[in-house]
Design an enzyme around this catalytic site. Structure first.
Site, short mmCIF file in Angstrom:
data_model
loop_
_atom_site.label_atom_id
_atom_site.label_comp_id
_atom_site.label_asym_id
_atom_site.label_seq_id
_atom_site.Cartn_x
_atom_site.Cartn_y
_atom_site.Cartn_z
N CYS A 113 0.81 -1.22 0.00
CA CYS A 113 0.00 0.00 0.00
C CYS A 113 0.84 1.27 0.00
O CYS A 113 0.33 2.36 -0.28
CB CYS A 113 -0.95 0.00 1.19
SG CYS A 113 -2.20 -1.28 1.05
N HIS A 252 -3.11 7.38 3.02
CA HIS A 252 -3.63 6.10 2.54
C HIS A 252 -5.01 5.84 3.13
O HIS A 252 -5.19 5.91 4.35
CB HIS A 252 -2.66 4.99 2.94
CG HIS A 252 -3.14 3.62 2.60
ND1 HIS A 252 -3.68 3.32 1.37
CD2 HIS A 252 -3.19 2.49 3.33
CE1 HIS A 252 -4.03 2.04 1.36
NE2 HIS A 252 -3.75 1.52 2.54
N ASN A 282 -10.35 0.74 0.18
CA ASN A 282 -8.88 0.75 0.23
C ASN A 282 -8.37 0.23 -1.12
O ASN A 282 -8.55 -0.94 -1.44
CB ASN A 282 -8.42 -0.14 1.38
CG ASN A 282 -6.90 -0.20 1.51
OD1 ASN A 282 -6.17 0.10 0.57
ND2 ASN A 282 -6.43 -0.62 2.68
O1 UT7 Z 1 -3.91 -1.14 3.53
C1 UT7 Z 1 -2.93 -1.61 4.41
C2 UT7 Z 1 -3.14 -1.03 5.76
N1 UT7 Z 1 -4.36 -1.56 6.30
C3 UT7 Z 1 -4.81 -1.13 7.44
O2 UT7 Z 1 -4.22 -0.25 8.01
C4 UT7 Z 1 -6.04 -1.80 7.96
C5 UT7 Z 1 -6.13 -1.59 9.42
N2 UT7 Z 1 -7.19 -2.35 10.07
C6 UT7 Z 1 -8.50 -2.07 9.94
O3 UT7 Z 1 -8.91 -1.24 9.16
C7 UT7 Z 1 -9.44 -2.78 10.90
O4 UT7 Z 1 -8.68 -3.52 11.81
C8 UT7 Z 1 -10.47 -3.73 10.22
C9 UT7 Z 1 -11.51 -2.89 9.50
C10 UT7 Z 1 -9.75 -4.65 9.28
C11 UT7 Z 1 -11.20 -4.54 11.26
O5 UT7 Z 1 -11.82 -3.68 12.22
P1 UT7 Z 1 -11.58 -3.89 13.78
O6 UT7 Z 1 -12.41 -2.90 14.46
O7 UT7 Z 1 -10.09 -3.87 14.03
O8 UT7 Z 1 -12.18 -5.31 14.02
P2 UT7 Z 1 -11.49 -6.64 14.58
O9 UT7 Z 1 -10.60 -7.25 13.53
O10 UT7 Z 1 -10.88 -6.37 15.93
O11 UT7 Z 1 -12.76 -7.54 14.77
C12 UT7 Z 1 -13.81 -7.17 15.67
C13 UT7 Z 1 -14.98 -8.11 15.46
C14 UT7 Z 1 -14.56 -9.57 15.40
O12 UT7 Z 1 -15.58 -10.35 16.02
P3 UT7 Z 1 -15.41 -10.86 17.53
O13 UT7 Z 1 -14.15 -11.70 17.53
O14 UT7 Z 1 -15.28 -9.62 18.36
O15 UT7 Z 1 -16.66 -11.63 17.76
C15 UT7 Z 1 -14.54 -9.87 13.91
O16 UT7 Z 1 -14.77 -11.23 13.64
O17 UT7 Z 1 -15.60 -7.82 14.20
C16 UT7 Z 1 -15.69 -9.03 13.44
N3 UT7 Z 1 -15.63 -8.69 12.02
C17 UT7 Z 1 -16.74 -8.40 11.31
N4 UT7 Z 1 -18.03 -8.35 11.64
C18 UT7 Z 1 -18.91 -8.00 10.69
C19 UT7 Z 1 -14.54 -8.58 11.24
N5 UT7 Z 1 -14.93 -8.25 9.99
C20 UT7 Z 1 -16.28 -8.12 10.02
C21 UT7 Z 1 -17.23 -7.76 9.06
N6 UT7 Z 1 -18.54 -7.71 9.43
N7 UT7 Z 1 -16.91 -7.46 7.78
#
Ligand code: UT7
Length: 341
Positions: A113, A252, A282
């Site tokens: 990225c 980004h 993204n």
């Molecule tokens: O481009 C390169 C650089 N990329 C980045 O910088 C990306 C950085 N990260 C992010 O943008 C975020 O971490 C994400 C958007 C990928 C994820 O958001 P988050 O708030 O960090 O969620 P998480 O991974 O901590 O997951 C929280 C919960 C989980 O469920 P439990 O374990 O709490 O029950 C996930 O399974 O959200 C769940 N989850 C979803 N739920 C509904 C993860 N993806 C989804 C989804 N819909 N699409």
């Protein structure tokens, strides 16, 4: 500083026509429009139709950047992507050939990225060294070809798109002159963003899904804010600016929450933080130049404004630089450059 500097002479972007809305994703994955918008800020993303590859998007974006710069020839083509047309050869030579640019040097830069920031450093280095008077830099991504359609944690985030810039030789005090480019990497965390199979480490998938992109999202999130804010401070200092001088931040577009946290960390008013993540998601290395093209086209960034650019992603790798926005037309996805043959 004296000598030749890379100066932004033209910019353009292209998005493939297909749209994937949050509702489309919620139809086939355990997710919802509400979750996606609240946790990422994304409402929709673009996707290629079957058969369209990174070079196809790149040619469209490059045509617009060349028209914006009012040039038909360049001395080098630098292409950044995580989704090359094929593992080998590089995608840049095919793009150069299709644009009718002859036998110019053309090669790919791989920095996930952060590719556009790395590409800016390479392109302006070619100019500063006297190797090229004009460089075409294009960032093109077809994430829909590497994202696991069944992985809700990545499938909702990434979109396809391309954007390109022409850099010409100029001097450091002109509008459009790139400031020093700050780059960094930390391979200790290389596994946080990866495709397990397809390289010399592991040629073919050993587990189902090894051929797909994987990201440890919440860990990456933390690194993203820290690394981009640190790089931004370094780039601003290297340019002889203060953070208070920054009028627009083009970061980004990984996550709207990251943009908010980064703006707060740098003490920038929310109105200074550019964003288009809601409509494109993204788009990997295309993210920053696509954002700049759209923002310049609709007046959210204007000639004379001091702009801070930053990106972060797999590697881990990051970068930042500065420029005063030049008076060049920005040709967005809906512009139709005249054919140049
Ligand atoms: O481009 C390169 C650089 N990329 C980045 O910088 C990306 C950085 N990260 C992010 O943008 C975020 O971490 C994400 C958007 C990928 C994820 O958001 P988050 O708030 O960090 O969620 P998480 O991974 O901590 O997951 C929280 C919960 C989980 O469920 P439990 O374990 O709490 O029950 C996930 O399974 O959200 C769940 N989850 C979803 N739920 C509904 C993860 N993806 C989804 C989804 N819909 N699409």
């Amino acid at each position: 500083m004296t000598g030749r500097t890379g100066v932004l002479a033209g910019i353009g972007a292209w998005l493939p026509p297909d749209l994937v809305t949050n509702a489309d994703l919620a139809d086939r994955l355990d997710t919802s429009d509400e979750w996606i918008r609240r946790r990422t800020g994304i409402r929709q993303r673009h996707a290629v139709p079957a058969g369209m590859a990174a070079s196809d998007l790149a040619v469209e974006a490059c045509s617009r950047a060349l028209k914006s710069a009012e040039v038909s020839q360049v001395d080098a083509v630098v292409l950044t992507t995580s989704t090359p047309d094929r593992p080998l050869p590089a995608t840049a030579p095919a793009v150069a050939a299709r644009l009718g640019l002859g036998t110019v040097p053309a090669f790919d830069v791989s920095a996930v990225c952060s590719g556009f920031l790395y590409g800016l450093a390479v392109a302006s280095g070619l100019v500063a060294a006297g190797t090229a008077d004009r460089v075409l830099l294009v960032a093109t991504e077809v994430y829909s070809s590497i994202v696991d359609p069944l992985d809700r944690s990545t499938a909702v985030i990434f979109g396809d798109g391309a954007a390109a810039a022409v850099l010409r030789a100029g001097s450091a005090d002109e509008p459009g002159a790139l400031g020093p480019v700050v780059l960094g990497s930390d391979g200790e965390f290389g596994d946080l963003i990866r495709i397990p199979a397809g390289g010399s480490r592991q040629r073919v998938p050993l587990e189902p899904g090894d051929e797909y992109f994987r990201m440890a999202g919440s860990e990456v999130f933390r690194h993203a804010v820290n690394r981009m804010s640190e790089a931004c401070r370094q780039a601003v200092t290297a340019a002889g600016w203060q953070l208070a001088d920054v009028e627009r931040l083009a970061a980004h577009q990984a996550n709207a929450r990251i943009l908010g946290a980064l703006g707060d960390e740098l003490g920038l008013p929310p109105g200074h933080v550019l964003s288009n993540i809601d409509t494109v998601g993204n788009t990997g290395s295309a993210s920053v130049p696509l954002l700049l093209t759209q923002a310049a086209a609709d007046g959210r960034v204007e000639p004379g404004q001091r702009v801070l650019l930053t990106a972060f992603g797999g590697g881990l790798a990051w970068g930042a630089t500065t420029l005063t926005w030049p008076a060049v037309p920005a040709l967005g996805p809906s512009e139709h450059p005249s054919r140049r043959d």
